[in-house]
Design a protein around this motif. Structure first.
Motif, PDB file in Angstrom:
ATOM      1  N   UNK A 127       2.611   3.972   8.853  1.00  0.00           N
ATOM      2  CA  UNK A 127       2.732   3.440   7.491  1.00  0.00           C
ATOM      3  C   UNK A 127       1.435   2.801   7.035  1.00  0.00           C
ATOM      4  N   UNK A 128       0.808   2.019   7.921  1.00  0.00           N
ATOM      5  CA  UNK A 128      -0.442   1.341   7.562  1.00  0.00           C
ATOM      6  C   UNK A 128      -1.553   2.355   7.342  1.00  0.00           C
ATOM      7  N   UNK A 129      -1.612   3.391   8.185  1.00  0.00           N
ATOM      8  CA  UNK A 129      -2.635   4.427   8.006  1.00  0.00           C
ATOM      9  C   UNK A 129      -2.471   5.122   6.659  1.00  0.00           C
ATOM     10  N   UNK A 130      -1.211   5.426   6.291  1.00  0.00           N
ATOM     11  CA  UNK A 130      -0.961   6.038   4.981  1.00  0.00           C
ATOM     12  C   UNK A 130      -1.310   5.067   3.851  1.00  0.00           C
ATOM     13  N   UNK A 131      -1.008   3.778   4.054  1.00  0.00           N
ATOM     14  CA  UNK A 131      -1.316   2.776   3.033  1.00  0.00           C
ATOM     15  C   UNK A 131      -2.813   2.674   2.787  1.00  0.00           C
ATOM     16  N   UNK A 185      -9.427  -8.303  -5.473  1.00  0.00           N
ATOM     17  CA  UNK A 185      -9.025  -6.934  -5.787  1.00  0.00           C
ATOM     18  C   UNK A 185      -8.797  -6.118  -4.521  1.00  0.00           C
ATOM     19  N   UNK A 186      -9.486  -6.486  -3.422  1.00  0.00           N
ATOM     20  CA  UNK A 186      -9.217  -5.827  -2.144  1.00  0.00           C
ATOM     21  C   UNK A 186      -7.773  -6.084  -1.719  1.00  0.00           C
ATOM     22  N   UNK A 187      -7.323  -7.346  -1.864  1.00  0.00           N
ATOM     23  CA  UNK A 187      -5.943  -7.664  -1.541  1.00  0.00           C
ATOM     24  C   UNK A 187      -4.959  -6.946  -2.446  1.00  0.00           C
ATOM     25  N   UNK A 188      -5.271  -6.881  -3.740  1.00  0.00           N
ATOM     26  CA  UNK A 188      -4.398  -6.171  -4.667  1.00  0.00           C
ATOM     27  C   UNK A 188      -4.301  -4.691  -4.343  1.00  0.00           C
ATOM     28  N   UNK A 189      -5.427  -4.064  -4.017  1.00  0.00           N
ATOM     29  CA  UNK A 189      -5.424  -2.645  -3.661  1.00  0.00           C
ATOM     30  C   UNK A 189      -4.621  -2.394  -2.394  1.00  0.00           C
ATOM     31  N   UNK A 190      -4.750  -3.306  -1.417  1.00  0.00           N
ATOM     32  CA  UNK A 190      -3.986  -3.172  -0.180  1.00  0.00           C
ATOM     33  C   UNK A 190      -2.491  -3.272  -0.456  1.00  0.00           C
ATOM     34  N   UNK A 191      -2.106  -4.189  -1.341  1.00  0.00           N
ATOM     35  CA  UNK A 191      -0.690  -4.366  -1.676  1.00  0.00           C
ATOM     36  C   UNK A 191      -0.124  -3.118  -2.338  1.00  0.00           C
ATOM     37  N   UNK A 192      -0.840  -2.579  -3.324  1.00  0.00           N
ATOM     38  CA  UNK A 192      -0.353  -1.401  -4.020  1.00  0.00           C
ATOM     39  C   UNK A 192      -0.378  -0.171  -3.113  1.00  0.00           C
ATOM     40  N   UNK A 193      -1.412  -0.055  -2.266  1.00  0.00           N
ATOM     41  CA  UNK A 193      -1.458   1.052  -1.316  1.00  0.00           C
ATOM     42  C   UNK A 193      -0.316   0.990  -0.322  1.00  0.00           C
TER      43      UNK A 193
END
Length: 418
Positions: free
Chosen positions: A53-57, A310-318
């Protein structure tokens, strides 16, 4: 040169000292990890913290991260860029066209060039001709979709026999950090609470990494150093805070806005390349960006116009995107339990701060989340397919009270006019 790009630093209520920003981020990251870990074992949905899941995220979050960085460069210079979606579309086509002929590296460069052309058009419209930023951004999105549709019909259809897709495009290889990746996989299989969850998350971060992923995460600190730790960045940010004062100090505001928008378009184009040149994609497909440009813009706003945020936001949405693709309705349903835990923590924090209304609202929201989890077995497939978009709306609503955009963002600047 006198610094004109200053940012207000809010003071703690009562004049007390505030916790450093990095400490708050670390604290809430830990709280979020514990909530997801507990949810994984209480609900039996181990996919919440699995390495797959994390790899796909990570893979799905990279295009969003590129788009968010593109939005950061544009809006720090004072230009709203909702044309990120169109610039990403141009990047997908350019990456597929050059990648098919000359390989993935050429595709990456071409994607950046095509995206930069979209940024240049946006700069000409907004900076030189004073077109409303929103109107110009919408036009860029329409132009990107229309131009790539025409070019695909002209150049791809004779080869792929389908005007909506390109022929297969060579991909970048992926890399895993061995033997760490193998050891973490073994630790994940042991299924020990917290330990195996941490191993799964870390294992997903060091497995199946592509060059575009490395480039995206490298550009986060690079953007910070350029924009916040260099004279060039100070001048560029001054254009987004007070362009009149910047011009009076000798800054060529038009030039810096042009440079910022060209960089913004190039970054968005790289986001398009990540969709085409990474493993798991056959090549260019019509509408494959799927509104990721807008989600990238939301990630930038959630991050308060800062690279780390924005890195945190991108990680959340991914993560939300990867979770619903890997596990579907079951995992998304389990997240309501995790959201309940997080909201209870938020309520406790607000209670400690004596913010009675916020604490009560958090408890009500927690009760609503838990009710959905308790009284339903799974969510409709039609709803889970839009999980990233729903997360975008919720996150922006929650973060709206603490946002501080550049002071002159979106303003029409004309030289010599106050």
């Amino acid at each position: 040169m006198t610094a004109v790009a200053t940012e207000d630093k809010p003071k703690a209520a009562g004049g007390g000292s505030r916790m450093p920003g990095w400490a708050r981020v670390l604290l809430w990251t830990t709280v979020g990890f514990l909530a997801v870990s507990i949810t994984s074992y209480q609900t039996g949905v181990l996919a919440l913290t699995s390495s797959g899941t994390v790899e796909a995220a990570v893979r799905l979050g990279v295009p969003i991260l590129f788009a968010a960085l593109g939005g950061l460069w544009a809006e720090r210079a004072g230009v709203i860029n909702i044309g990120l979606e169109g610039m990403m579309i141009l990047g997908t086509w350019g990456g597929a066209w050059a990648g098919y002929q000359w390989g993935p590296l050429a595709g990456l460069i071409a994607a950046a060039v095509f995206g930069a052309l979209g940024g240049l058009v946006h700069a000409i419209a907004t900076v030189s001709f004073g077109v409303n930023h929103i109107v110009s951004g919408v036009a860029i999105n329409l132009l990107g979709a229309g131009a790539t549709k025409y070019l695909s019909t002209l150049l791809f259809e004779p080869i792929s026999h389908n005007p909506r897709e390109s022929p297969p495009v060579p991909k970048f290889d992926t890399y895993s950090m061995q033997p760490l990746s193998t050891w973490l996989g073994q630790l994940e299989d042991v299924q020990r609470v917290i330990i195996s969850d941490f191993a799964g998350i870390l294992g997903g971060l060091v497995s199946g990494v592509s060059p575009t992923t490395m480039l995206a995460y490298l550009l986060v600190p690079v953007s910070y150093l350029v924009l916040w730790r260099s004279p060039f960045g100070l001048r560029l940010r001054s254009c987004g805070e007070n362009p009149v004062a910047a011009e009076s100090l000798g800054v060529n505001v038009y030039r810096y806005k042009y440079l910022a928008l060209i960089a913004s378009g190039a970054l968005a184009g790289l986001g398009g390349a990540a969709l085409v040149l990474n493993q798991g994609s056959s090549g260019y497909l019509e509408n494959q960006t799927n509104n990721r440009g807008y989600i990238g813009l939301a990630a930038m706003i959630f991050g308060n116009w800062r690279p780390g945020g924005l890195l945190g936001g991108s990680a959340l949405f991914g993560y939300s995107d990867g979770l619903q693709l890997r596990s579907g309705e079951t995992s998304v349903h389990a997240l309501f339990y995790g959201a309940t835990l997080l909201l209870v923590v938020v309520a406790a924090v607000q209670l400690w701060r004596r913010n009675w209304f916020a604490s009560g609202a958090s408890l009500v929201a927690a009760a609503a989340m838990y009710s959905v989890y308790w009284y339903t077995d799974e969510l409709p497939e039609e709803l889970t397919a839009y999980t990233p978009h729903l997360v975008t709306l919720v996150v922006l609503a929650a973060a709206s009270q603490r946002l501080r955009p550049p002071a002159a963002n979106g303003m029409q600047y004309r030289r010599g006019v106050d």
